[in-house]
Design a protein around this motif. Structure first.
Motif, PDB file in Angstrom:
ATOM      1  N   THR A   7      -3.186   3.169   3.384  1.00  0.00           N
ATOM      2  CA  THR A   7      -1.809   2.702   3.218  1.00  0.00           C
ATOM      3  C   THR A   7      -0.846   3.887   3.191  1.00  0.00           C
ATOM      4  O   THR A   7      -1.199   4.980   2.734  1.00  0.00           O
ATOM      5  CB  THR A   7      -1.654   1.864   1.916  1.00  0.00           C
ATOM      6  N   LEU A   8       0.344   3.621   3.716  1.00  0.00           N
ATOM      7  CA  LEU A   8       1.403   4.636   3.709  1.00  0.00           C
ATOM      8  C   LEU A   8       2.529   4.114   2.827  1.00  0.00           C
ATOM      9  O   LEU A   8       2.972   2.969   2.992  1.00  0.00           O
ATOM     10  CB  LEU A   8       1.901   4.898   5.130  1.00  0.00           C
ATOM     11  N   GLU A   9       2.952   4.935   1.895  1.00  0.00           N
ATOM     12  CA  GLU A   9       3.970   4.502   0.929  1.00  0.00           C
ATOM     13  C   GLU A   9       5.120   5.499   0.890  1.00  0.00           C
ATOM     14  O   GLU A   9       4.980   6.647   1.336  1.00  0.00           O
ATOM     15  CB  GLU A   9       3.358   4.417  -0.485  1.00  0.00           C
ATOM     16  N   GLY A  10       6.223   5.059   0.330  1.00  0.00           N
ATOM     17  CA  GLY A  10       7.383   5.935   0.155  1.00  0.00           C
ATOM     18  C   GLY A  10       8.642   5.107   0.064  1.00  0.00           C
ATOM     19  O   GLY A  10       8.653   3.940   0.464  1.00  0.00           O
ATOM     20  N   LEU A  11       9.683   5.716  -0.446  1.00  0.00           N
ATOM     21  CA  LEU A  11      10.952   5.005  -0.582  1.00  0.00           C
ATOM     22  C   LEU A  11      11.624   4.862   0.781  1.00  0.00           C
ATOM     23  O   LEU A  11      11.134   5.387   1.786  1.00  0.00           O
ATOM     24  CB  LEU A  11      11.872   5.775  -1.538  1.00  0.00           C
ATOM     25  N   LYS A  16       8.875   6.761   7.187  1.00  0.00           N
ATOM     26  CA  LYS A  16       7.597   6.047   7.241  1.00  0.00           C
ATOM     27  C   LYS A  16       7.241   5.590   8.656  1.00  0.00           C
ATOM     28  O   LYS A  16       6.111   5.753   9.085  1.00  0.00           O
ATOM     29  CB  LYS A  16       7.608   4.855   6.284  1.00  0.00           C
ATOM     30  N   SER A  17       8.217   5.019   9.377  1.00  0.00           N
ATOM     31  CA  SER A  17       7.895   4.449  10.702  1.00  0.00           C
ATOM     32  C   SER A  17       7.369   5.516  11.656  1.00  0.00           C
ATOM     33  O   SER A  17       6.329   5.345  12.285  1.00  0.00           O
ATOM     34  CB  SER A  17       9.126   3.788  11.309  1.00  0.00           C
ATOM     35  N   THR A  18       8.099   6.633  11.744  1.00  0.00           N
ATOM     36  CA  THR A  18       7.681   7.719  12.642  1.00  0.00           C
ATOM     37  C   THR A  18       6.286   8.203  12.260  1.00  0.00           C
ATOM     38  O   THR A  18       5.444   8.462  13.128  1.00  0.00           O
ATOM     39  CB  THR A  18       8.644   8.928  12.467  1.00  0.00           C
ATOM     40  N   ASN A  19       6.043   8.300  10.971  1.00  0.00           N
ATOM     41  CA  ASN A  19       4.763   8.848  10.533  1.00  0.00           C
ATOM     42  C   ASN A  19       3.628   7.827  10.592  1.00  0.00           C
ATOM     43  O   ASN A  19       2.464   8.223  10.731  1.00  0.00           O
ATOM     44  CB  ASN A  19       4.913   9.485   9.157  1.00  0.00           C
ATOM     45  N   MET A  20       3.966   6.544  10.529  1.00  0.00           N
ATOM     46  CA  MET A  20       2.939   5.517  10.785  1.00  0.00           C
ATOM     47  C   MET A  20       2.395   5.724  12.192  1.00  0.00           C
ATOM     48  O   MET A  20       1.180   5.721  12.404  1.00  0.00           O
ATOM     49  CB  MET A  20       3.552   4.100  10.718  1.00  0.00           C
ATOM     50  N   LEU A 134       1.465   9.088   0.153  1.00  0.00           N
ATOM     51  CA  LEU A 134       2.829   8.872  -0.347  1.00  0.00           C
ATOM     52  C   LEU A 134       3.750   9.919   0.269  1.00  0.00           C
ATOM     53  O   LEU A 134       3.558  11.123   0.053  1.00  0.00           O
ATOM     54  CB  LEU A 134       2.848   8.985  -1.882  1.00  0.00           C
ATOM     55  N   LEU A 135       4.721   9.457   1.055  1.00  0.00           N
ATOM     56  CA  LEU A 135       5.749  10.368   1.580  1.00  0.00           C
ATOM     57  C   LEU A 135       6.826  10.445   0.516  1.00  0.00           C
ATOM     58  O   LEU A 135       7.490   9.441   0.216  1.00  0.00           O
ATOM     59  CB  LEU A 135       6.319   9.819   2.891  1.00  0.00           C
ATOM     60  N   TYR A 181      -4.957   9.066  -3.809  1.00  0.00           N
ATOM     61  CA  TYR A 181      -3.579   9.340  -3.392  1.00  0.00           C
ATOM     62  C   TYR A 181      -3.411  10.757  -2.856  1.00  0.00           C
ATOM     63  O   TYR A 181      -3.919  11.711  -3.435  1.00  0.00           O
ATOM     64  CB  TYR A 181      -2.690   9.277  -4.629  1.00  0.00           C
ATOM     65  N   VAL A 182      -2.637  10.893  -1.789  1.00  0.00           N
ATOM     66  CA  VAL A 182      -2.196  12.218  -1.361  1.00  0.00           C
ATOM     67  C   VAL A 182      -0.667  12.167  -1.276  1.00  0.00           C
ATOM     68  O   VAL A 182      -0.111  11.255  -0.655  1.00  0.00           O
ATOM     69  CB  VAL A 182      -2.752  12.584   0.034  1.00  0.00           C
ATOM     70  N   VAL A 183      -0.005  13.113  -1.923  1.00  0.00           N
ATOM     71  CA  VAL A 183       1.458  13.152  -1.877  1.00  0.00           C
ATOM     72  C   VAL A 183       1.885  14.214  -0.871  1.00  0.00           C
ATOM     73  O   VAL A 183       1.437  15.357  -0.944  1.00  0.00           O
ATOM     74  CB  VAL A 183       2.046  13.492  -3.272  1.00  0.00           C
ATOM     75  N   VAL A 184       2.735  13.803   0.079  1.00  0.00           N
ATOM     76  CA  VAL A 184       3.236  14.743   1.087  1.00  0.00           C
ATOM     77  C   VAL A 184       4.742  14.878   0.892  1.00  0.00           C
ATOM     78  O   VAL A 184       5.457  13.871   0.800  1.00  0.00           O
ATOM     79  CB  VAL A 184       2.907  14.224   2.513  1.00  0.00           C
TER      80      VAL A 184
END
Ligand code: TMP
Length: 208
Positions: A7-11, A16-20, A134-135, A181-184
């Motif tokens: 899963t990709l998360e972030g505010l 998010k879209s580009t990185n998905m 998590l972005l 979790y990995v935070v970027v």
């Protein structure tokens, strides 16, 4: 063959879209059969519920009603798409999942995290993401990007404090579950963010 749920998360406004798209390409380049989806949504029924949750309507949407709709959408998505894909050995890459519920409905709206945890157990049984990226950016940066592109859904129009609380929940969950979790840091230029994402995916794949 066992599928994996990433899963990709972030505010809002963290890219998010580009990185998905980027993560999808990395997985496909590694020969992985990946089903790309999103929440709320991901099936026709869940997409209808998504519209109910995001659209600004004349009638207010009570916080608990919002929470239940999100889990209703998740139930359809899980039973009709995610679980069947995983059972067939496919990998699922999902744009947001239950961590977003903790962040937005728990942190942002202030609903008790225990209620969210009970619904998570009820709807998902033991299913949890295998990897969550998590972005993360300071809230002001993401909100500025949203303003520039003119976002106006029920979440995009929330105030700064809502997103600050949501970010705190994301970061505290990331701290509590470092194995998942990995935070970027997504406040840096895209090329640097994607260098990190490529490393995260390579490291994850090297464990199989
Ligand atoms: P998106 O714009 O990333 O597609 O997400 C739609 C919105 O839904 C976003 O503002 C976050 C919100 N959301 C929640 O509030 N709770 C959730 O559980 C999920 C998955 C999304």
């Amino acid at each position: 063959m066992i599928g994996r749920l990433i899963t990709l998360e972030g505010l809002e406004g963290v890219g998010k879209s580009t990185n998905m798209d980027f993560i999808q390409r990395k997985l496909q380049d590694a020969g992985i059969d990946v089903d790309v989806t999103r929440e709320p949504g991901g099936t026709p029924l869940a997409e209808k519920i998504r519209d109910l949750v995001l659209d600004t309507a004349d009638e207010p949407l009570p916080d608990l009603c919002e929470l239940l709709l999100i889990f209703a959408a998740r139930s359809a998505h899980l039973e009709n798409r995610i679980r069947p894909a995983l059972d067939h050995g496919r990998w699922v890459l999902c744009d947001r999942f239950t961590d977003a519920t903790y962040a937005y409905q728990g942190g942002g709206r202030g609903l008790p995290l225990e209620i969210i945890a009970s619904l998570e157990d009820l709807i998902q049984s033991g299913l949890r993401p295998d990897l969550t990226i998590l972005l993360d950016t300071p809230v002001e940066i993401g909100l500025q990007r949203i303003r520039e592109r003119g976002g106006t859904d029920r979440f995009e129009s929330q105030r700064l404090e809502f997103f600050q609380r949501a970010r705190e929940v994301y970061l505290s969950r990331a701290q509590q579950e470092p194995e998942r979790y990995v935070v970027v840091d997504a406040s840096r230029p895209l090329a640097q963010v994607q260098d990190d994402l490529a490393k995260v995916i390579e490291l994850y794949l090297s464990n199989f």
